[in-house]
Design a protein around this motif. Sequence first.
Motif, PDB file in Angstrom:
ATOM      1  N   ARG A 168       0.808  -1.228   0.000  1.00  0.00           N
ATOM      2  CA  ARG A 168       0.000   0.000   0.000  1.00  0.00           C
ATOM      3  C   ARG A 168       0.841   1.278   0.000  1.00  0.00           C
ATOM      4  O   ARG A 168       0.546   2.211  -0.743  1.00  0.00           O
ATOM      5  CB  ARG A 168      -0.928  -0.009   1.228  1.00  0.00           C
ATOM      6  CG  ARG A 168      -1.708   1.280   1.430  1.00  0.00           C
ATOM      7  CD  ARG A 168      -2.686   1.499   0.295  1.00  0.00           C
ATOM      8  NE  ARG A 168      -3.214   2.844   0.288  1.00  0.00           N
ATOM      9  CZ  ARG A 168      -3.761   3.413  -0.772  1.00  0.00           C
ATOM     10  NH1 ARG A 168      -3.842   2.750  -1.912  1.00  0.00           N
ATOM     11  NH2 ARG A 168      -4.237   4.637  -0.708  1.00  0.00           N
ATOM     12  N   GLU A 172      -9.378  -8.684  -9.654  1.00  0.00           N
ATOM     13  CA  GLU A 172      -9.589  -7.938  -8.415  1.00  0.00           C
ATOM     14  C   GLU A 172     -10.223  -8.873  -7.395  1.00  0.00           C
ATOM     15  O   GLU A 172     -11.326  -9.379  -7.608  1.00  0.00           O
ATOM     16  CB  GLU A 172     -10.498  -6.730  -8.653  1.00  0.00           C
ATOM     17  CG  GLU A 172     -10.781  -5.931  -7.399  1.00  0.00           C
ATOM     18  CD  GLU A 172     -11.768  -4.801  -7.656  1.00  0.00           C
ATOM     19  OE1 GLU A 172     -11.835  -3.884  -6.824  1.00  0.00           O
ATOM     20  OE2 GLU A 172     -12.478  -4.856  -8.683  1.00  0.00           O
ATOM     21  N   THR A 231      -7.026   2.927  -4.858  1.00  0.00           N
ATOM     22  CA  THR A 231      -7.920   2.180  -3.973  1.00  0.00           C
ATOM     23  C   THR A 231      -7.373   0.807  -3.604  1.00  0.00           C
ATOM     24  O   THR A 231      -8.038   0.039  -2.916  1.00  0.00           O
ATOM     25  CB  THR A 231      -9.289   2.013  -4.639  1.00  0.00           C
ATOM     26  OG1 THR A 231      -9.130   1.250  -5.853  1.00  0.00           O
ATOM     27  CG2 THR A 231      -9.898   3.361  -4.981  1.00  0.00           C
ATOM     28  N   THR A 232      -6.156   0.484  -4.065  1.00  0.00           N
ATOM     29  CA  THR A 232      -5.598  -0.857  -3.923  1.00  0.00           C
ATOM     30  C   THR A 232      -4.735  -0.971  -2.673  1.00  0.00           C
ATOM     31  O   THR A 232      -3.934  -0.091  -2.375  1.00  0.00           O
ATOM     32  CB  THR A 232      -4.762  -1.201  -5.173  1.00  0.00           C
ATOM     33  OG1 THR A 232      -5.609  -1.122  -6.328  1.00  0.00           O
ATOM     34  CG2 THR A 232      -4.187  -2.591  -5.075  1.00  0.00           C
ATOM     35  N   GLN A 233      -4.887  -2.077  -1.949  1.00  0.00           N
ATOM     36  CA  GLN A 233      -4.053  -2.344  -0.788  1.00  0.00           C
ATOM     37  C   GLN A 233      -2.754  -3.049  -1.168  1.00  0.00           C
ATOM     38  O   GLN A 233      -1.712  -2.820  -0.564  1.00  0.00           O
ATOM     39  CB  GLN A 233      -4.817  -3.203   0.223  1.00  0.00           C
ATOM     40  CG  GLN A 233      -6.023  -2.507   0.821  1.00  0.00           C
ATOM     41  CD  GLN A 233      -5.639  -1.311   1.662  1.00  0.00           C
ATOM     42  OE1 GLN A 233      -4.637  -1.315   2.359  1.00  0.00           O
ATOM     43  NE2 GLN A 233      -6.445  -0.257   1.591  1.00  0.00           N
ATOM     44  N   ASN A 238      -7.947  -5.390  -2.524  1.00  0.00           N
ATOM     45  CA  ASN A 238      -8.400  -4.251  -1.727  1.00  0.00           C
ATOM     46  C   ASN A 238      -9.336  -4.758  -0.635  1.00  0.00           C
ATOM     47  O   ASN A 238      -9.638  -5.950  -0.551  1.00  0.00           O
ATOM     48  CB  ASN A 238      -9.067  -3.187  -2.611  1.00  0.00           C
ATOM     49  CG  ASN A 238     -10.204  -3.747  -3.450  1.00  0.00           C
ATOM     50  OD1 ASN A 238     -11.082  -4.448  -2.940  1.00  0.00           O
ATOM     51  ND2 ASN A 238     -10.198  -3.455  -4.749  1.00  0.00           N
ATOM     52  N   ASN A 239      -9.781  -3.839   0.192  1.00  0.00           N
ATOM     53  CA  ASN A 239     -10.608  -4.217   1.345  1.00  0.00           C
ATOM     54  C   ASN A 239     -12.064  -3.841   1.136  1.00  0.00           C
ATOM     55  O   ASN A 239     -12.777  -3.555   2.098  1.00  0.00           O
ATOM     56  CB  ASN A 239     -10.060  -3.539   2.615  1.00  0.00           C
ATOM     57  CG  ASN A 239     -10.503  -4.250   3.883  1.00  0.00           C
ATOM     58  OD1 ASN A 239     -10.628  -5.478   3.899  1.00  0.00           O
ATOM     59  ND2 ASN A 239     -10.749  -3.489   4.942  1.00  0.00           N
ATOM     60  N   ARG A 240     -12.513  -3.818  -0.141  1.00  0.00           N
ATOM     61  CA  ARG A 240     -13.895  -3.431  -0.399  1.00  0.00           C
ATOM     62  C   ARG A 240     -14.892  -4.425   0.167  1.00  0.00           C
ATOM     63  O   ARG A 240     -16.034  -4.058   0.459  1.00  0.00           O
ATOM     64  CB  ARG A 240     -14.085  -3.236  -1.902  1.00  0.00           C
ATOM     65  CG  ARG A 240     -13.450  -1.940  -2.391  1.00  0.00           C
ATOM     66  CD  ARG A 240     -13.466  -1.795  -3.882  1.00  0.00           C
ATOM     67  NE  ARG A 240     -13.115  -0.429  -4.266  1.00  0.00           N
ATOM     68  CZ  ARG A 240     -12.841  -0.045  -5.516  1.00  0.00           C
ATOM     69  NH1 ARG A 240     -12.864  -0.934  -6.495  1.00  0.00           N
ATOM     70  NH2 ARG A 240     -12.540   1.208  -5.766  1.00  0.00           N
ATOM     71  N   HIS A 281     -16.595  -0.634   4.488  1.00  0.00           N
ATOM     72  CA  HIS A 281     -15.520   0.038   3.746  1.00  0.00           C
ATOM     73  C   HIS A 281     -16.143   1.024   2.771  1.00  0.00           C
ATOM     74  O   HIS A 281     -17.171   0.734   2.142  1.00  0.00           O
ATOM     75  CB  HIS A 281     -14.679  -0.983   2.966  1.00  0.00           C
ATOM     76  CG  HIS A 281     -13.704  -0.340   2.023  1.00  0.00           C
ATOM     77  ND1 HIS A 281     -12.410  -0.057   2.372  1.00  0.00           N
ATOM     78  CD2 HIS A 281     -13.845   0.081   0.723  1.00  0.00           C
ATOM     79  CE1 HIS A 281     -11.787   0.514   1.351  1.00  0.00           C
ATOM     80  NE2 HIS A 281     -12.641   0.612   0.343  1.00  0.00           N
ATOM     81  N   ASP A 301     -14.606   4.086  -0.258  1.00  0.00           N
ATOM     82  CA  ASP A 301     -13.468   4.779  -0.855  1.00  0.00           C
ATOM     83  C   ASP A 301     -13.938   5.603  -2.038  1.00  0.00           C
ATOM     84  O   ASP A 301     -15.008   5.360  -2.617  1.00  0.00           O
ATOM     85  CB  ASP A 301     -12.358   3.805  -1.279  1.00  0.00           C
ATOM     86  CG  ASP A 301     -12.764   2.861  -2.408  1.00  0.00           C
ATOM     87  OD1 ASP A 301     -13.113   3.341  -3.506  1.00  0.00           O
ATOM     88  OD2 ASP A 301     -12.708   1.630  -2.206  1.00  0.00           O
TER      89      ASP A 301
END
Length: 695
Positions: A64, A111, A134-136, A162-164, A205, A207
């Motif tokens: 990140r 994704e 938006t990517t971890q 990601n943590n979506r 979450h 973003d």
Amino acid sequence: MRVYQLYFGAASAALMLGAPAMAQETSTNAQEAQEVVLDTVVITATPLERTTDELAAPVTIIERDEIARSGAATLGDLLKYKPGVTESSFAPGSSRPIIRGLDNFRIRIQENGIGSQDVSALSEDHAIPFDPFTTQRVEVIRGPATLRYGSEAIGGVVSVLNNRIPQYAPEGGFSGEVFSSIETVDEGLDVGALADFAIGRVAGHIDGFMRERENYDTPDGEQENSFVEAEGAAAGGSVLLDNGFLGASVQLYQSEYGLPGGEAAENEIFIDLRQVKVNAAGEINNLGGFIDTIRGQVGYADYEHDEVEGTTGEVKSTYNNDSVEGRIEVVHAPIGGVVEGAFGFQASHRDLSAAGEGGELIAPATADRFALFLFEEVSVLDRAVLQLGGRVEHVKLDGFGVEVAELAPATNGGPGEIDDLGSDRKRDFTPLSASAALVVDVAEATTLGFTVQYAERAPSLLELFAKGPHEATETFEIGDPRLDKEKALSFELTAKRVAGPFQFEASAFHTSYQDFIFKRFTGNSCGEEFDTCEVGDGEELTQITYSAADATFIGAELGASWDAIAIGDGVLGFDGQFDIVRAEFDSGGDVPRIPPMRLGAGVYYQQGGFSSRVGVLRAFEQDDVAENEEPTKGFTDLTAEASYSFAGAEGQPGFEIGVVGSNLLDDEIRNHSSFKKDDVLLPGASARVFGRVTF
């Protein structure tokens, strides 16, 4: 023999210079993707919880912190300087990763385990609807584990995480980030924010981001029609269980970007892209029987983009892609204390349609896939693990295609014989793939790996059914509905050390392709219809046919870092990188658009929250070119950066500020892998200032 001497001679030189990866502490503070992140974190692109040193395949990880500092608007831009990875760089708003000279239909972009569900593989001017902000984490992985994702992963997997859909509650019940940056080369402004929260067993979450960039500057002046505007937002939530989670998310991505170079710039052609995606995922673990863990994902996406002629406002083409994909994966309990593994199935359905000129290129088409896969590990003695993978897949493709009896135009100068424009054609394929890899622990945090892999790939819809003009790329593309499966046999040797002051990762590979499918430049040109095609370049569009021929790829990659000198509370270190790919047809001649050999090195210093680095990357001239392809001059990219981060006290925000300079020599950078390398220079000298606040 001469080629292998070149590989390992240059690799030795790179190692003497310092090689390409920084130590973990410093690499997370590096803006340029020149460093290989050699880390021991768990790799989620594999079915079992394994770290980088436990895999035979080379793995690139971008965490990140590095993603946020990179300022990259596309995955291609984010990964372009990783060893073995380049970018298509067709436009600043659309750039896909290229792995070891392979791109488009051979590289799976996903994704959280679900494919990108777009049309980016159809053409280099089509963007991937992901934004790095938006990517971890991003993982790039090759080898046996890729078989769990599909035959389109024959060249590798780029996994965006990601943590979506939250899988855990953030520490303290809340975490967040606000980010912004400005850049000189394109007057760019990027802003974004994200937050994770939890209330009891419910985690959430949100973003959002926005990017605005004008036409960028080059050493030769402004690159016309290179602007980018993008924005997106997402929200998701999960119910957290004692032994897993169950959740869903919805996300919107919109982008508008220009296509630089040639008539596309003259006519101010831009792409207006929209995607809505709904995903769901769940996992239950520690079940206590033979089945230890069950995890699944499903995703639906509605994608559309218009190709607009800015001078008139006319929509030249519209592409629509509706797709759904799902997978279930089962991890079984260890067998006899020596066998661990996972198995599962994957299915997808895709409806692709186009209107306007896009409808002439690819008429309505559908693709259905169903696959079973297996990944197993067998402990061999105390220091070795055998990793086995297998996949059987069934692919049904339905579209409208043409058969050209002779390449248009025929050798006599006529338009060529065309059999039945637009007849309905159906093709079925059953690709089979298998792999075996041996990982040997030779010392603490040091492993050797050897991989053998056989993989098959079904032709794509475009490779079979393309039949018309594509104005954005200025090509007239002709598919071949008679193409057979592409088959590849690969051998790879790797060595890794992922701990201590000196770290490295090195690999050498050899891949033999049977019926390698490629875009062949015929040397002819066309107007808008088949009957306008003629010998030479008299018409506006370059004629391309999808052809198949046996080919061989060989290459090597090397990365290392050395924390050399302790200075006070800080450390001075050196890093560098090397990679090369040679690709030739077995019948003679070079495969088109293969990246050149690259060599890089850098020096870094870090003390507390302060981090700095100066690096240089040299891409050599590429003169191993295909028929009707021109050589590309080399370039030197000098970069420098400095940043300071401050971690706030418990419950208080932290912050980071930094400045990054790229192409500081203002060199003329042309990407040999780009279809528009002769018309488009990459950005010149630039400075970027960024700031980040974390909660």
